[in-house]
Design a protein around this motif. Structure first.
Motif, PDB file in Angstrom:
ATOM      1  N   LEU A 164       2.981   9.069  -1.578  1.00  0.00           N
ATOM      2  CA  LEU A 164       3.593   8.583  -0.348  1.00  0.00           C
ATOM      3  C   LEU A 164       2.594   8.614   0.804  1.00  0.00           C
ATOM      4  CD1 LEU A 164       6.066   7.645   1.236  1.00  0.00           C
ATOM      5  CD2 LEU A 164       6.674  10.046   1.563  1.00  0.00           C
ATOM      6  N   GLU A 165       1.832   9.715   0.935  1.00  0.00           N
ATOM      7  CA  GLU A 165       0.828   9.804   2.001  1.00  0.00           C
ATOM      8  C   GLU A 165      -0.188   8.673   1.887  1.00  0.00           C
ATOM      9  OE1 GLU A 165      -0.036  12.046   4.520  1.00  0.00           O
ATOM     10  OE2 GLU A 165       1.873  13.117   4.422  1.00  0.00           O
ATOM     11  N   GLN A 166      -0.627   8.399   0.666  1.00  0.00           N
ATOM     12  CA  GLN A 166      -1.604   7.332   0.476  1.00  0.00           C
ATOM     13  C   GLN A 166      -1.022   5.978   0.869  1.00  0.00           C
ATOM     14  OE1 GLN A 166      -4.885   7.759  -0.396  1.00  0.00           O
ATOM     15  NE2 GLN A 166      -4.978   5.617   0.221  1.00  0.00           N
ATOM     16  N   LEU A 167       0.240   5.749   0.518  1.00  0.00           N
ATOM     17  CA  LEU A 167       0.888   4.490   0.890  1.00  0.00           C
ATOM     18  C   LEU A 167       1.021   4.378   2.404  1.00  0.00           C
ATOM     19  CD1 LEU A 167       3.692   4.313  -1.838  1.00  0.00           C
ATOM     20  CD2 LEU A 167       1.582   2.978  -1.739  1.00  0.00           C
ATOM     21  N   VAL A 168       1.293   5.503   3.063  1.00  0.00           N
ATOM     22  CA  VAL A 168       1.393   5.496   4.524  1.00  0.00           C
ATOM     23  C   VAL A 168       0.059   5.106   5.139  1.00  0.00           C
ATOM     24  CG1 VAL A 168       1.706   6.930   6.570  1.00  0.00           C
ATOM     25  CG2 VAL A 168       3.279   7.156   4.651  1.00  0.00           C
ATOM     26  N   TYR A 175       8.974   4.572   6.779  1.00  0.00           N
ATOM     27  CA  TYR A 175       7.923   3.607   7.096  1.00  0.00           C
ATOM     28  C   TYR A 175       7.473   2.843   5.851  1.00  0.00           C
ATOM     29  CZ  TYR A 175       3.281   1.957   8.591  1.00  0.00           C
ATOM     30  OH  TYR A 175       2.179   1.197   8.864  1.00  0.00           O
ATOM     31  N   VAL A 176       7.249   3.555   4.774  1.00  0.00           N
ATOM     32  CA  VAL A 176       6.800   2.899   3.538  1.00  0.00           C
ATOM     33  C   VAL A 176       7.945   2.143   2.887  1.00  0.00           C
ATOM     34  CG1 VAL A 176       5.952   3.331   1.201  1.00  0.00           C
ATOM     35  CG2 VAL A 176       4.928   4.516   3.146  1.00  0.00           C
ATOM     36  N   GLY A 177       9.121   2.772   2.822  1.00  0.00           N
ATOM     37  CA  GLY A 177      10.272   2.143   2.193  1.00  0.00           C
ATOM     38  C   GLY A 177      10.387   2.500   0.727  1.00  0.00           C
ATOM     39  N   ALA A 178      11.622   2.663   0.276  1.00  0.00           N
ATOM     40  CA  ALA A 178      11.860   3.045  -1.112  1.00  0.00           C
ATOM     41  C   ALA A 178      11.357   1.985  -2.084  1.00  0.00           C
ATOM     42  CB  ALA A 178      13.356   3.302  -1.327  1.00  0.00           C
ATOM     43  N   GLU A 179      11.513   0.715  -1.721  1.00  0.00           N
ATOM     44  CA  GLU A 179      11.114  -0.363  -2.628  1.00  0.00           C
ATOM     45  C   GLU A 179       9.609  -0.340  -2.892  1.00  0.00           C
ATOM     46  OE1 GLU A 179      11.442  -5.263  -2.922  1.00  0.00           O
ATOM     47  OE2 GLU A 179      12.582  -4.143  -1.410  1.00  0.00           O
ATOM     48  N   ALA A 180       8.810  -0.208  -1.835  1.00  0.00           N
ATOM     49  CA  ALA A 180       7.355  -0.179  -1.998  1.00  0.00           C
ATOM     50  C   ALA A 180       6.919   1.076  -2.741  1.00  0.00           C
ATOM     51  CB  ALA A 180       6.674  -0.243  -0.635  1.00  0.00           C
ATOM     52  N   GLY A 182      10.622   6.417  11.927  1.00  0.00           N
ATOM     53  CA  GLY A 182       9.844   5.771  10.875  1.00  0.00           C
ATOM     54  C   GLY A 182       9.350   4.381  11.227  1.00  0.00           C
ATOM     55  N   GLN A 183       9.601   3.925  12.446  1.00  0.00           N
ATOM     56  CA  GLN A 183       9.136   2.602  12.858  1.00  0.00           C
ATOM     57  C   GLN A 183       7.743   2.702  13.471  1.00  0.00           C
ATOM     58  OE1 GLN A 183      11.043  -0.106  12.053  1.00  0.00           O
ATOM     59  NE2 GLN A 183      12.305   1.489  11.075  1.00  0.00           N
ATOM     60  N   LYS A 189      -3.434   1.225   7.923  1.00  0.00           N
ATOM     61  CA  LYS A 189      -4.685   0.475   8.065  1.00  0.00           C
ATOM     62  C   LYS A 189      -4.406  -1.000   8.302  1.00  0.00           C
ATOM     63  CE  LYS A 189      -7.530   3.540   5.178  1.00  0.00           C
ATOM     64  NZ  LYS A 189      -8.272   3.649   3.897  1.00  0.00           N
ATOM     65  N   VAL A 190      -3.482  -1.527   7.529  1.00  0.00           N
ATOM     66  CA  VAL A 190      -3.147  -2.954   7.659  1.00  0.00           C
ATOM     67  C   VAL A 190      -2.531  -3.233   9.025  1.00  0.00           C
ATOM     68  CG1 VAL A 190      -1.723  -4.817   6.723  1.00  0.00           C
ATOM     69  CG2 VAL A 190      -2.848  -3.216   5.171  1.00  0.00           C
ATOM     70  N   ASP A 191      -1.588  -2.394   9.421  1.00  0.00           N
ATOM     71  CA  ASP A 191      -0.928  -2.605  10.708  1.00  0.00           C
ATOM     72  C   ASP A 191      -1.900  -2.416  11.869  1.00  0.00           C
ATOM     73  OD1 ASP A 191       1.457  -3.165   9.482  1.00  0.00           O
ATOM     74  OD2 ASP A 191       2.239  -1.127   9.630  1.00  0.00           O
ATOM     75  N   ALA A 192      -2.784  -1.424  11.755  1.00  0.00           N
ATOM     76  CA  ALA A 192      -3.761  -1.194  12.819  1.00  0.00           C
ATOM     77  C   ALA A 192      -4.727  -2.370  12.935  1.00  0.00           C
ATOM     78  CB  ALA A 192      -4.521   0.098  12.562  1.00  0.00           C
TER      79      ALA A 192
END
Length: 715
Positions: free
Chosen positions: A264-268, A232-237, A382-383, A273-276
Motif C-alpha cells: 500500500l505504501e508503495q502504491l501511495v 487515496y489508493v482505493g481498494a480496486e487499485a 484521503g483526497q 509521483k504521478v499527481d505531483a
C-alpha cells in the motif's frame, strides 16, 4: 416375568394416507410459532418433498371402531404446510401422505407431541457450517443456498467464512474450548497459520481471549480501509496489484483492512509521483510531495494567490448589458403593486448569469508560478491536497540595495562631470556629494543653505519628534491600536518588510518538530484563518491604508490573530520561563479555556504510547478508578495503551502538562473527581460500554453454553 423381559418391541407402521383424510389434532403441545414459517416450510416441501412422516392416530366412532379419518398430534407444522400447498393448488387434496400410525393406548396424543419436540437434538452449529460449505463446494452459489434455506446471502457468507477457519480451531470450537464470538473474530483472517499462532499466544491468558483483542492481533500489521492512504489508493487499485483485503462479516469493519502495508505504501508513493508531476507541469517551479508534512513547513515562505481571470472584451460587453437589463427590470418591478411571476423568473435568470461573471475561475500569474512551488499531500479524508503559491526566500526576485543605488548615482555623476570636461574620476561619493579631494575654490565659504546638518543635531531633533509623537499617539487609542497592528501584520505576513516605526518584535514558533501537529483541529483552524487574511493583504506599501480602511471588528480580529501567533506556553528544559508559564495559565483562566473543552483526549499516538506502563495504569486509575486500573495492569504495553485510550475516552482526564494551575487530573463540567475520590468511583454508567471481561459482573464460563443461543448468534 422373564417372558415379559424378552418380549420384542413392535414399531408403529407407516401408511400412505390421503391428505383429505387427515385432521390436525388440537392436542399438539406446540402452540407458539418458532423457527421457519409455514410458507417457507411449504416451499421447502415443494422443492424436496416430505422428508419426515406425520405422526397420526385413527379416529374412532362411538363403538370404538376406526372411522376412516386420522388426527395429527405430532407434525402439525408439516400438516399446515401441506394444507397451504393444497390451497395453492400445488398439491392434490387426495395426495397420499407418508404417516406413522400409532394405534397403541400406552401414550396419549399430548405425550406423542411432547416427545417428538423434546427428544430431538439440535444440530451443532459447526455441522451446519460444514454442510453449507459442502453445498458451496458442490457448485451451489450463495444466493441459491440462501433461497433454499430461507436465510440472507450474508448469513450464508458468514457460515462459509466460519467453516474456512483453521481446522485446528474448529476442533477446539467443537469441544467448546473456543466460543462462537471468538471463532467469528478468527474468521477475519484467511491465514490458518496466523490464526493458530494468535491462539497459542492468548490461550494461556483468559483476559486476552476477548474477540476484540483477537481481531486486533490478526490485523495489527494491516492498514484500515478508512486510513487516508487506503482511501487515496482505493481498494480496486490495491487488489489489482495483488493486495488482499481482510473483511469482518460479523462486525462493522468500515471496509476492512489492507493486509499488505508495504504494498500500500508503495502504491501511495507511485500515485503521489504521478499527481505531483501533473501539478508541476502546470507551470510551478517546484513541487514537493509527501503523505504528510510537519506543521509549519511553509514557515519563511511568501505566498502568492490566484486571482479571478480577466474578462474578455465580449464578456465585459455582455456583463454590462445583463447588468443594465437587471437594474432596469428590478427598478420597474419595485414600482409595481402586484407580483409578476414572469418578471421574477427573468430576474432570477439574469441574476444567475451575473453570478457566473462574478464566480470566475481563479488563475495564477505565470510570472509568479515561475518562482513559486506547491506542496502535494494527502488530506485526512484521503483526497489529494495541493497547497500552491509558496515562494522560497532564495527564489525571491533580487531587489537593488541602497549601496547599489549610491554606486549607480556616483557613476552617473562621474559620467556627467566627465562629459562636462571636468576630470572628476576617482572621487568618493557620499550622500551624493564628492569628498576627499580639494577643489580650486576650497577656500571659498560653502553655501550654508545646502550644507547637511550634523548627525548629532539630527538625532536630537528627531528624538524630540519621537517623544512628541509618542505623546500624541498615547492620546489616540484607536490609532495606537492600528499602529501596533501594522507592526504585527508586517512581521506575520511580509517576511522582508521592515516598515514600522514601532520597535516591536513578534516571535512565532512553529514547533515543526512535533509529529502530527499539523493534523490537529487547532492547527487547521489557525492555518485557514491565516490564509484567509493573507489573501486580502495588499503590498507592504499600501498596508497602512488597508488597515485604516478596515472596520473596527475586522481590525480587532486581525490583531487577535497576530497576537495569538506569538503565544508560547511550551515547557523547554533549556529555556526556563516560570513566569511566562504562570501567565499562560492566568490567560487561559481569563479566557475560560481548557484542553478538554478544546477537544483533547488521550490517545496512543499523542500520549499513552509514549509513556511507561506505570504511568498508563496511573492515568486509568485517576480517570476511571482503581477497578479499571487493575483490569489492564497485567497487559503488555501496546495492548495496555490501546485499552487505556478506550477506557479514558470521555473521562475528561488530562496529563499534568495540560492541566492549568490548580486543575485536577479529571475535569468535568459539573464536578471534579480526583485522587481517592476517583479511585472510589464505580463508573456504573460505563459498565455497559466495556467488553465482557471488563465488566465487573461478567462471567466467562457460561458464555454461549446453550445450543439455542449459539444458533441464534450464528444466524
Amino acid at each position: 416375568m422373564a417372558k415379559s423381559a424378552n418380549q420384542k418391541i413392535t414399531l408403529n407402521q407407516a401408511e400412505n394416507i390421503p391428505f383429505d383424510k387427515l385432521d390436525l389434532s388440537q392436542k399438539n403441545v406446540r402452540q407458539i410459532v418458532n423457527g421457519v414459517t409455514i410458507p417457507e416450510l411449504a416451499d421447502d416441501i415443494g422443492y424436496r418433498g416430505l422428508i419426515e412422516s406425520l405422526n397420526v392416530r385413527p379416529k374412532k366412532d362411538a363403538d370404538g371402531e376406526e372411522a376412516g379419518r386420522y388426527e395429527v398430534p405430532a407434525g402439525g407444522r408439516r400438516f399446515r404446510a401441506l394444507e397451504l400447498l393444497v390451497r395453492q393448488k400445488r398439491m392434490a387434496k387426495t395426495q397420499p401422505v407418508p404417516c406413522v400410525v400409532n394405534r397403541s393406548d400406552k401414550t396419549s396424543m399430548e405425550d406423542d407431541s411432547l416427545a417428538e419436540n423434546t427428544h430431538r437434538e439440535n444440530l451443532h452449529p459447526l455441522d451446519q457450517y460444514r454442510a453449507f460449505k459442502a453445498l458451496s463446494d458442490h457448485g451451489n452459489d450463495i444466493e441459491e443456498i440462501a433461497a433454499r434455506y430461507f436465510v440472507s446471502p450474508n448469513t450464508v457468507r458468514q457460515r462459509l467464512k466460519l467453516a474456512a477457519v483453521s481446522p485446528r480451531l474448529l476442533d477446539l470450537y467443537e469441544q467448546d474450548e473456543i466460543k462462537l464470538d471468538q471463532l467469528q473474530a478468527f474468521a477475519v483472517s484467511n491465514d490458518h497459520a496466523r490464526q493458530e499462532h494468535v491462539w497459542e499466544r492468548i490461550s494461556s491468558n483468559q483476559h486476552m481471549q476477548e474477540p476484540f483483542y483477537i481481531r486486533r492481533l490478526l490485523t495489527e500489521t494491516t492498514v484500515r480501509a478508512d486510513d487516508r492512504r487506503a482511501v487515496y489508493v482505493g481498494a480496486e487499485a490495491y487488489e489489482a496489484a495483488s493486495g488482499v483485503i481482510l473483511r469482518d462479516l460479523f462486525e462493522q469493519d468500515s471496509g476492512g483492512w489492507f493486509q499488505d502495508a508495504a504494498l500500500l505504501e508503495q502504491l501511495v508513493f507511485d500515485k503521489l509521483k504521478v499527481d505531483a508531476e501533473a501539478v508541476r507541469t502546470d507551470g510551478w517551479k517546484w513541487v514537493e510531495a509527501a503523505i504528510s508534512f510537519p506543521y509549519g513547513h511553509t514557515s519563511g515562505m511568501r505566498r502568492v494567490y490566484a486571482e479571478p481571470a480577466e474578462m474578455s472584451t465580449e464578456e465585459i460587453a455582455r456583463y454590462d448589458a445583463v447588468k443594465a437589463e437587471y437594474d432596469a427590470l428590478d427598478a420597474r418591478y419595485a414600482k409595481m403593486e402586484d407580483a409578476d411571476q414572469e418578471i421574477e423568473d427573468r430576474l432570477d435568470q439574469l441574476g444567475a448569469e451575473l453570478d457566473g461573471f462574478t464566480d470566475r475561475p481563479q488563475v495564477y500569474d505565470p510570472a509568479q508560478k515561475g518562482i513559486a512551488g506547491a506542496f502535494v499531500t494527502l488530506g485526512a479524508n484521503g483526497q489529494l491536497q495541493v497547497e500552491a503559491g509558496f515562494v522560497r526566500p532564495e527564489d525571491e526576485p533580487r531587489v537593488g540595495t541602497d549601496d547599489d543605488d549610491e554606486e549607480t548615482e556616483g557613476e552617473d555623476l562621474e559620467t556627467s562631470n566627465h562629459d562636462e570636461g571636468d576630470d572628476d574620476r576617482g572621487r568618493v561619493i557620499v550622500n551624493g556629494r564628492p569628498v576627499g579631494q580639494e577643489s580650486e575654490t576650497a577656500e571659498e565659504p560653502e553655501d550654508e543653505g545646502i550644507k547637511p546638518l550634523p548627525e548629532r543635531l539630527v538625532f536630537d531633533l528627531t528624538a524630540q519628534k519621537t517623544l512628541a509623537l509618542r505623546n500624541a499617539l498615547a492620546g489616540d487609542v484607536d490609532i495606537a491600536f492600528v499602529t501596533v497592528l501594522h507592526a504585527l501584520v508586517l512581521q506575520m505576513f511580509y517576511r522582508f518588510a521592515k516598515d514600522s516605526c514601532l520597535e516591536i518584535t513578534l516571535t512565532s514558533n512553529n514547533f515543526g518538530q512535533v509529529q502530527g501537529l499539523a493534523d490537529t483541529p487547532w492547527a487547521k483552524e489557525i492555518a485557514e484563518r491565516h490564509e484567509s487574511w493573507d489573501r486580502d493583504m495588499p503590498d507592504s506599501d499600501n498596508l497602512w491604508a488597508f488597515l485604516l480602511g478596515l472596520d473596527d471588528a475586522s481590525r480587532k480580529a486581525l490583531f487577535a490573530h497576530c497576537a495569538s501567533l506569538s503565544l508560547n506556553a511550551v515547557v523547554e528544559p533549556w529555556n526556563r520561563r516560570p513566569g511566562a508559564l504562570v501567565h499562560a495559565d492566568a490567560l487561559a483562566a481569563t479566557l475560560g479555556f481548557g484542553m478538554v473543552e478544546a477537544g483533547w483526549s488521550p490517545t496512543v499516538d499523542n500520549y499513552l504510547g509514549r509513556i511507561t506502563k506505570a504511568r498508563i495504569v496511573q492515568a486509568v486509575r485517576e480517570g476511571r478508578g482503581e477497578d479499571s486500573a487493575q483490569l489492564i495492569d497485567h497487559m503488555k504495553k501496546d495492548l495496555m495503551a490501546r485499552e487505556a485510550a478506550r477506557l479514558l475516552e470521555g473521562s475528561n482526564w488530562l496529563p499534568e502538562p495540560l492541566r492549568l494551575d490548580g486543575d485536577d487530573a479529571v475535569v468535568d463540567a459539573d464536578e471534579t473527581v480526583t485522587g481517592d475520590a476517583a479511585d472510589e468511583t464505580a463508573i456504573d454508567g460505563e459498565a455497559a460500554e466495556l467488553p465482557a471481561y471488563l465488566s465487573e459482573d461478567a462471567g466467562h464460563d457460561d458464555v454461549g453454553d446453550s445450543a439455542p443461543e449459539t444458533m441464534q448468534a450464528a444466524e
